[in-house]
Write a protein that holds these residues in place. Structure first.
Motif, PDB file in Angstrom:
ATOM      1  N   ALA A 436       0.843  -1.200   0.000  1.00 24.85           N
ATOM      2  CA  ALA A 436       0.000   0.000   0.000  1.00 24.85           C
ATOM      3  C   ALA A 436       0.877   1.249   0.000  1.00 24.85           C
ATOM      4  N   ALA A 437       0.441   2.233  -0.769  1.00 23.25           N
ATOM      5  CA  ALA A 437       1.109   3.533  -0.713  1.00 23.25           C
ATOM      6  C   ALA A 437       0.921   4.087   0.696  1.00 23.25           C
ATOM      7  N   GLU A 438       1.827   4.937   1.166  1.00 21.76           N
ATOM      8  CA  GLU A 438       1.897   5.264   2.587  1.00 21.76           C
ATOM      9  C   GLU A 438       0.574   5.681   3.232  1.00 21.76           C
ATOM     10  N   PRO A 439       0.144   6.920   3.124  1.00 20.57           N
ATOM     11  CA  PRO A 439      -1.143   7.183   3.773  1.00 20.57           C
ATOM     12  C   PRO A 439      -2.248   6.660   2.866  1.00 20.57           C
ATOM     13  N   ASP A 440      -2.848   5.610   3.270  1.00 17.28           N
ATOM     14  CA  ASP A 440      -3.821   4.939   2.415  1.00 17.28           C
ATOM     15  C   ASP A 440      -5.049   4.686   3.279  1.00 17.28           C
ATOM     16  N   GLY A 441      -6.158   5.219   2.899  1.00 25.21           N
ATOM     17  CA  GLY A 441      -7.387   4.937   3.632  1.00 25.21           C
ATOM     18  C   GLY A 441      -7.756   3.483   3.423  1.00 25.21           C
ATOM     19  N   GLY A 442      -8.799   3.002   4.059  1.00 24.46           N
ATOM     20  CA  GLY A 442      -9.292   1.649   3.824  1.00 24.46           C
ATOM     21  C   GLY A 442      -8.541   0.605   4.623  1.00 24.46           C
ATOM     22  N   GLN A 443      -8.974  -0.619   4.408  1.00 21.69           N
ATOM     23  CA  GLN A 443      -8.496  -1.750   5.199  1.00 21.69           C
ATOM     24  C   GLN A 443      -7.103  -2.166   4.739  1.00 21.69           C
ATOM     25  N   LEU A 444      -6.275  -2.514   5.702  1.00 24.00           N
ATOM     26  CA  LEU A 444      -4.903  -2.908   5.388  1.00 24.00           C
ATOM     27  C   LEU A 444      -4.570  -4.249   6.035  1.00 24.00           C
ATOM     28  N   VAL A 445      -3.707  -4.972   5.373  1.00 27.17           N
ATOM     29  CA  VAL A 445      -3.089  -6.144   5.979  1.00 27.17           C
ATOM     30  C   VAL A 445      -1.674  -5.732   6.350  1.00 27.17           C
ATOM     31  N   THR A 453       7.550  -3.635   9.214  1.00 30.67           N
ATOM     32  CA  THR A 453       6.134  -3.808   8.923  1.00 30.67           C
ATOM     33  C   THR A 453       5.879  -3.471   7.456  1.00 30.67           C
ATOM     34  N   THR A 454       5.192  -4.395   6.787  1.00 29.29           N
ATOM     35  CA  THR A 454       4.779  -4.123   5.401  1.00 29.29           C
ATOM     36  C   THR A 454       3.262  -4.005   5.387  1.00 29.29           C
ATOM     37  N   ARG A 455       2.784  -2.929   4.750  1.00 25.94           N
ATOM     38  CA  ARG A 455       1.338  -2.719   4.660  1.00 25.94           C
ATOM     39  C   ARG A 455       0.866  -3.099   3.266  1.00 25.94           C
ATOM     40  N   TYR A 456      -0.197  -3.899   3.244  1.00 23.58           N
ATOM     41  CA  TYR A 456      -0.742  -4.339   1.960  1.00 23.58           C
ATOM     42  C   TYR A 456      -2.211  -3.941   1.889  1.00 23.58           C
ATOM     43  N   ARG A 457      -2.672  -3.764   0.670  1.00 19.29           N
ATOM     44  CA  ARG A 457      -4.115  -3.696   0.467  1.00 19.29           C
ATOM     45  C   ARG A 457      -4.491  -4.783  -0.536  1.00 19.29           C
ATOM     46  N   VAL A 458      -5.768  -5.176  -0.494  1.00 18.71           N
ATOM     47  CA  VAL A 458      -6.253  -6.223  -1.398  1.00 18.71           C
ATOM     48  C   VAL A 458      -6.461  -5.606  -2.782  1.00 18.71           C
ATOM     49  N   GLY A 514     -13.409  -7.754   9.654  1.00 20.46           N
ATOM     50  CA  GLY A 514     -12.181  -7.556   8.881  1.00 20.46           C
ATOM     51  C   GLY A 514     -12.161  -8.263   7.546  1.00 20.46           C
ATOM     52  N   ILE A 515     -12.987  -9.328   7.431  1.00 24.43           N
ATOM     53  CA  ILE A 515     -13.040 -10.039   6.153  1.00 24.43           C
ATOM     54  C   ILE A 515     -14.297  -9.609   5.429  1.00 24.43           C
ATOM     55  N   GLY A 516     -14.140  -8.740   4.477  1.00 27.59           N
ATOM     56  CA  GLY A 516     -15.284  -8.250   3.719  1.00 27.59           C
ATOM     57  C   GLY A 516     -15.377  -8.936   2.372  1.00 27.59           C
ATOM     58  N   GLU A 517     -16.330  -8.493   1.598  1.00 30.34           N
ATOM     59  CA  GLU A 517     -16.524  -9.019   0.250  1.00 30.34           C
ATOM     60  C   GLU A 517     -15.227  -8.882  -0.561  1.00 30.34           C
ATOM     61  N   ASP A 519     -12.536  -6.393   0.900  1.00 28.73           N
ATOM     62  CA  ASP A 519     -11.512  -5.854   1.795  1.00 28.73           C
ATOM     63  C   ASP A 519     -11.015  -6.921   2.766  1.00 28.73           C
ATOM     64  N   LEU A 520      -9.866  -6.633   3.324  1.00 31.29           N
ATOM     65  CA  LEU A 520      -9.332  -7.490   4.370  1.00 31.29           C
ATOM     66  C   LEU A 520      -8.491  -6.638   5.299  1.00 31.29           C
ATOM     67  N   ALA A 521      -8.798  -6.745   6.582  1.00 28.82           N
ATOM     68  CA  ALA A 521      -7.962  -6.100   7.590  1.00 28.82           C
ATOM     69  C   ALA A 521      -7.399  -7.199   8.473  1.00 28.82           C
ATOM     70  N   ALA A 522      -6.096  -7.190   8.653  1.00 28.23           N
ATOM     71  CA  ALA A 522      -5.459  -8.206   9.493  1.00 28.23           C
ATOM     72  C   ALA A 522      -4.098  -7.709   9.918  1.00 28.23           C
ATOM     73  N   ALA A 523      -3.680  -8.175  11.094  1.00 29.41           N
ATOM     74  CA  ALA A 523      -2.317  -7.939  11.550  1.00 29.41           C
ATOM     75  C   ALA A 523      -1.659  -9.303  11.675  1.00 29.41           C
TER      76      ALA A 523
END
Ligand code: CU
Length: 600
Positions: A436-445, A453-458, A514-517, A519-523
């Motif tokens: 994910a690009a640095e300031p990124d709204g929405g759910q992140l893994v 720490t690596t931040r990902y988006r789906v 955290g598990i959407g259609e 999106d995914l949010a997880a640590a």
């Protein structure tokens, strides 16, 4: 699908309604490509098959009308053309149902029992008209002949597929791969083995053909009951309201329930494939109740020979759906009349949990959907003793990928998640992740590895989402498979084989919702969860060229893959067929590097 919590007072064992070890192990017919100038015709036909001496005939769909289909044998470097003729006729031969309850009145899980368990026959499955498409699993095959899951052939239609067979000796298999119904078409019988042979194997003097080379296609099947409660032979694909995979109670080897093979006192080579829809096996060889795993040496895996022989893991040989093992088994010291039995100790759904081989005779576990651990029996006959020494060096044509080769490799991350739905079975999905690009709204893994720490988006969640994987031919890539479910998933890549480079324990948290259609949010933290009892080791027999790899719960598996030869659209997926058919599958497109500048 995570195993249910144990229930109190459940029966531990059932009496088998069929006698074990009474039918001889059938050997599939052989179709040797060089005897036909490399041009084969294989028909898909509706037929009748007898799964056990005491069962009526079952209606099946099979290649050449047999279960399994003929074993096709080909030589490396000699292309094979197959005209796959779809000549299926009549109604779909399997009754598909979801039982009303998880357990019956005696609290026995219905998946352990024959019959429909008050489930209604699925009307849509009953209307299936015989559309098929054939995939050669493990084949290094041009995309146009790979059997894309949406390119269907109806009864009366045919496909002519060209297989270059420019690949090392290995046990492959061919099976139906139709989008959404692979689980039904394969269950109906549409699967067969395909052996590639080459000079390296012949230099080693390995058994080739009967009697000392024996293919073993292991599957599980269930059957219907008539009004008097007798088995009818009609195939039943039954699931229950909590478990969306079918785990039928009867283990079938080469088309027979619990068969027996007479063996000479000699070394045999068994080419083993787990062709079940969902069940993982952990195979233990016993004599007089005691494990004798030291009789078995594994020499090959999915894509052929290992670099050196490997012992079977101490608890038994684990094979998830689509995994293969090339085994040498030494019976040479055994007196005529000796009997050895292969049992399965893996409960279902499989989650990697251990079960000691010494306890294999007590492996029956109704809660674990394993009512009958029996798989196969060997009976020693005859006098001639011939023991083969096992070469210490097997394959010489590959090495583990060097750290330098992987240092700059493209890295990809895929999260395996179970998406719960109201009122219908869960979806198992693969979420392709992008940094994910640095300031990124929405759910992140967030993946936390030591201090980093690596931040990902789906970026993709369903099969029909935009393709995001465009591997370049000739370049190593590292794919990271992150399991955020409670079960083991055998992940399969089409086209080139890969090697496992790491299997690492993780702990993770998924917030509510955290598990959407999509999106995914997880640590996800790369350290062991305190409640985790798996050892997350890479077994010696996994250090070969693989095309299907088990990803256990609380685990990240990293594989190194290099696509070499063919450009085009391929797929990767979980090989639990009920998962693959319910969205655990994604496309990728291999590209020559010269075209990359022109990709929008
Ligand atoms: Cu899966």
């Amino acid at each position: 699908m995570t195993r249910r919590a144990p229930r109190q007072g459940i029966a531990r064992a059932l009496t088998a309604p069929l006698a074990p070890f009474v039918d001889a192990l059938p050997l599939p017919s052989r179709l040797i490509a060089t005897e036909h100038d490399g041009r084969l015709t294989v028909r898909m036909r509706t037929s009748e098959h007898r799964f056990h001496r005491d069962l009526p005939g079952s209606s099946i769909w099979g290649f050449e009308g047999t279960v399994p289909g003929p074993t096709i044998e080909a030589e490396r470097g000699q292309p094979v053309t197959v005209e796959w003729r779809n000549e299926l006729e009549g109604a779909f031969p399997v009754t598909v149902t979801v039982a009303q309850q998880v357990t019956d009145a005696d609290r026995v899980p219905v998946q352990c029992l024959p019959g429909l368990s008050e489930g209604e026959p699925d009307r849509h499955a009953g209307e299936l008209a015989g559309h098929t498409v054939v995939h050669l699993h493990g084949g290094l095959t041009p995309a146009s002949y790979d059997g894309w899951a949406e390119n269907l052939f109806a009864p009366g239609q045919a496909a002519v597929f060209h297989y270059p067979i420019d690949q090392r000796a290995a046990l492959l298999w061919y099976h139906d791969h139709v989008m959404g119904i692979t689980k039904f078409d394969v269950y109906a019988g549409l699967a067969g083995l395909w052996i590639v042979r080459d000079d390296r194997e012949r230099e080693l003097g390995l058994p080739e053909g009967p009697p000392f080379e024996v293919p073993l296609l292991i599957q599980d099947r269930n059957f219907d009951l008539d009004e008097q409660g007798r088995l009818t032979g009609r195939l039943v694909h039954k699931t229950d309201p909590e478990v969306m995979e079918a785990f039928p109670p009867f283990t079938v080897v080469n088309g027979k329930v619990w068969p027996v093979l007479n063996v000479q006192p000699a070394t045999y080579r068994f080419r083993v494939l787990n062709g079940s829809n969902a069940r993982t096996y952990r195979l233990v060889l016993l004599r007089d109740g005691t494990p004798e795993l030291e009789r078995i040496t594994q020499i090959g895996t999915d894509h052929g020979l290992l670099r050196s022989p490997a012992p079977v893991p101490a608890n038994g040989l684990v094979l998830a759906s689509a995994e293969r093992a090339d085994l040498l088994v030494d019976f040479s010291d055994l007196a005529p009349g000796s009997e050895l039995t292969v049992l399965n100790t893996a409960a279902a759904p499989f989650d990697g949990s251990r079960f000691p081989a010494a306890d294999a005779e007590n492996a029956a576990d109704l809660e674990g959907l394993l009512p009958y651990p029996q798989v196969l029996r060997f009976r020693v006959v005859g006098e001639a003793a011939s023991r083969r020494s096992i070469p210490r060096e097997l394959a010489t044509d590959y090495e583990p990928p060097a750290a330098e080769a992987l240092a700059g490799a493209r890295r990809r991350a895929i999260a395996l998640v179970e998406h719960e739905l109201d009122g219908e079975p869960n979806m198992l999905t693969m979420r392709e992740l992008a940094v994910a690009a640095e300031p990124d709204g929405g759910q992140l893994v967030r993946v936390i590895d030591g201090g980093q720490t690596t931040r990902y988006r789906v970026v993709a969640a369903h099969f029909e989402d935009t393709t995001t994987f465009f591997p370049m031919l000739g370049e190593y890539e590292v794919w990271q498979l992150i399991n955020l479910t409670g079960d083991t998933h055998p992940i399969h890549l089409h086209l080139d084989p890969f090697q496992i480079v790491a299997r690492r324990p993780i702990r993770y948290e998924i917030p509510d919702g955290g598990i959407g259609e999509r999106d995914l949010a997880a640590a996800v933290t790369l350290e062991r969860d305190p409640n985790d009892e798996l050892d997350h080791a890479i077994d010696a027999n996994e250090r070969g060229l693989k095309d299907t790899i088990r990803v256990n719960p609380n685990e990240i598996v990293e594989i190194a893959v290099r696509f070499t030869t063919y450009s085009g659209r391929y797929m990767y997926h979980c090989h639990i067929l009920e998962h693959e058919d319910r969205d655990m599958m994604r496309p990728f497109v291999t590209m020559p590097s010269e075209l990359m500048p022109f990709m929008a």
